[in-house]
Design an enzyme around this catalytic site. Structure first.
Site, PDB file in Angstrom:
ATOM      1  N   CYS A  44     139.181  70.845 -26.021  1.00 38.12           N
ATOM      2  CA  CYS A  44     138.684  70.406 -24.714  1.00 38.12           C
ATOM      3  C   CYS A  44     138.559  68.888 -24.593  1.00 38.12           C
ATOM      4  O   CYS A  44     138.523  68.356 -23.486  1.00 38.12           O
ATOM      5  CB  CYS A  44     137.335  71.058 -24.430  1.00 38.12           C
ATOM      6  SG  CYS A  44     137.422  72.851 -24.239  1.00 38.12           S
ATOM      7  N   ALA A  45     138.484  68.185 -25.707  1.00 39.91           N
ATOM      8  CA  ALA A  45     138.365  66.723 -25.668  1.00 39.91           C
ATOM      9  C   ALA A  45     139.713  66.037 -25.477  1.00 39.91           C
ATOM     10  O   ALA A  45     139.766  64.821 -25.248  1.00 39.91           O
ATOM     11  CB  ALA A  45     137.713  66.210 -26.956  1.00 39.91           C
TER      12      ALA A  45
END
Length: 362
Positions: free
Chosen positions: A145-146
């Site tokens: 997700c980063a």
């Protein structure tokens, strides 16, 4: 500094409402007892998600598939939707006065964590569009997700060193293809309630790029970035690689880490900036509880996270691509002169990425 010039999206064709997905999951996990299903299924009602998009139709989820089958589909559909996002980005008249040629791209950063390809998928993108042969490549895998925020940071750093150039950041995640129909662990069931598919591309221009004049309206400049990774936190989120494919790791400790680790990072990053001057939080919507923990930590109203909630409702969590969907929403609803925003995302590691953006008319 660098400018976010345009963002384009690649949206998969199969759309399912959260209620339809809930019913489908009830059919698929038929081996669970009625009591277990009754305990789990309300998770779908508490996510704030209304619908999601998938690269495969609902019947695909009902059958078993090998890792090879899943990865072959990943390769096919990731190429399709990444190209859709790139085409939309370089030809998006919401953000551009005229189309930007593919030959203008000096660096291509490709980010994904939901499938495997060697050569990396950016080489296949090169074959489908007239990118130059000397375009610099930076494939990034495993950031979860980063990834979208980290891709923007790497583009910023490279363009600070090459201010006359342009970078294209492409994120593509097909979370549906990692679905494990025989995994009854809570982390898999929660992931099933949250994750969707999507691709996004963002064109970032160096300060001296000749394509600055192609940009329409006021666009944010990336002014600075910051990364932090918590040691000994590998078990918080990520993948277990099994014979059936990628099996999700998703810890219930993530909201508490927002209140501790992420708070420490944001306090350090914001520093002396007057918080009243921060108009927007362009936060990756990992889930409802994560966004609510961020609001609590910052003491900020929900309105400053409005587009994170909007994207969560319409698309769910698309891993790395999601934050670019959120940023596109902020670009469409143009910020006023001198507005400041904080872009943030959390990922495996356990890691936090922050960027300071400023909308400023020249």
């Amino acid at each position: 500094m660098t400018n976010v010039c345009s963002i384009g999206l690649g949206i998969p064709e199969y759309e399912l409402s959260q209620e339809d997905i809930k019913k489908l999951v009830g059919e698929i996990f038929e081996d669970l007892s009625p009591k277990q299903l009754a305990r789990f299924l309300p998770v779908f009602d508490n996510t704030m998600i209304e619908k999601r998009h998938f690269a495969v139709d609902r019947e695909w989820f009902k059958a078993d598939h090998t890792f090879k089958e899943k990865n072959n589909l990943y390769h096919r559909y990731a190429l399709r939707y990444s190209l859709s996002a790139i085409d939309d980005c370089l030809n998006n008249m919401d953000f551009l006065e005229r189309a930007i040629p593919y030959e203008a791209v000096d660096m291509l950063i490709f980010i994904s964590s939901t499938g495997i390809a060697t050569p990396s998928l950016d080489t296949y993108l090169f074959n489908e569009r007239p990118f130059r042969e000397d375009t610099v490549r930076m494939p990034l895998w495993g950031l979860g997700c980063a990834g979208g925020a980290i891709g923007l940071s790497r583009a910023f750093e490279w363009l600070c060193a090459h201010p006359e150039k342009n970078a294209l950041v492409v994120c593509c995640e097909l979370c549906s293809l990692t679905f494990q129909r025989n995994d009854f662990r809570k982390s898999n069931l929660i992931g099933t309630a949250l994750f969707g598919d999507g691709a996004a591309a963002s064109l970032i221009l160096g300060d001296k790029s000749p394509y600055q004049e192609y940009s329409r309206g006021t666009k944010p400049k990336i002014k600075q970035t910051s990364s932090m990774t918590k040691k000994h936190s590998n078990s918080v989120m990520g993948w277990n690689v099994t014979n059936e494919g990628l099996e999700v790791i998703f810890s219930k400790s993530i909201p508490s880490l927002v209140r501790s680790f992420w708070k420490r990072h944001t306090d350090r990053f914001i520093g002396d900036i007057n918080r009243n001057e921060i108009n927007s939080f362009i936060a990756h919507p990992g889930g409802r509880k994560v966004l609510e923990a961020m609001e609590e930590v910052l003491g900020e109203p929900k309105i400053k996270f409005q587009h994170s909630y909007n994207v969560l409702q319409r698309y769910g969590n698309m891993s790395s691509a999601t934050v670019l969907f959120v940023l596109q929403n902020w670009l469409k609803h143009q910020a006023e002169n001198e507005e400041t925003g904080i872009l943030s995302a959390l990922g495996p590691g356990f890691s936090s990425e922050l960027l300071l953006l400023e909308w400023k008319k020249e």
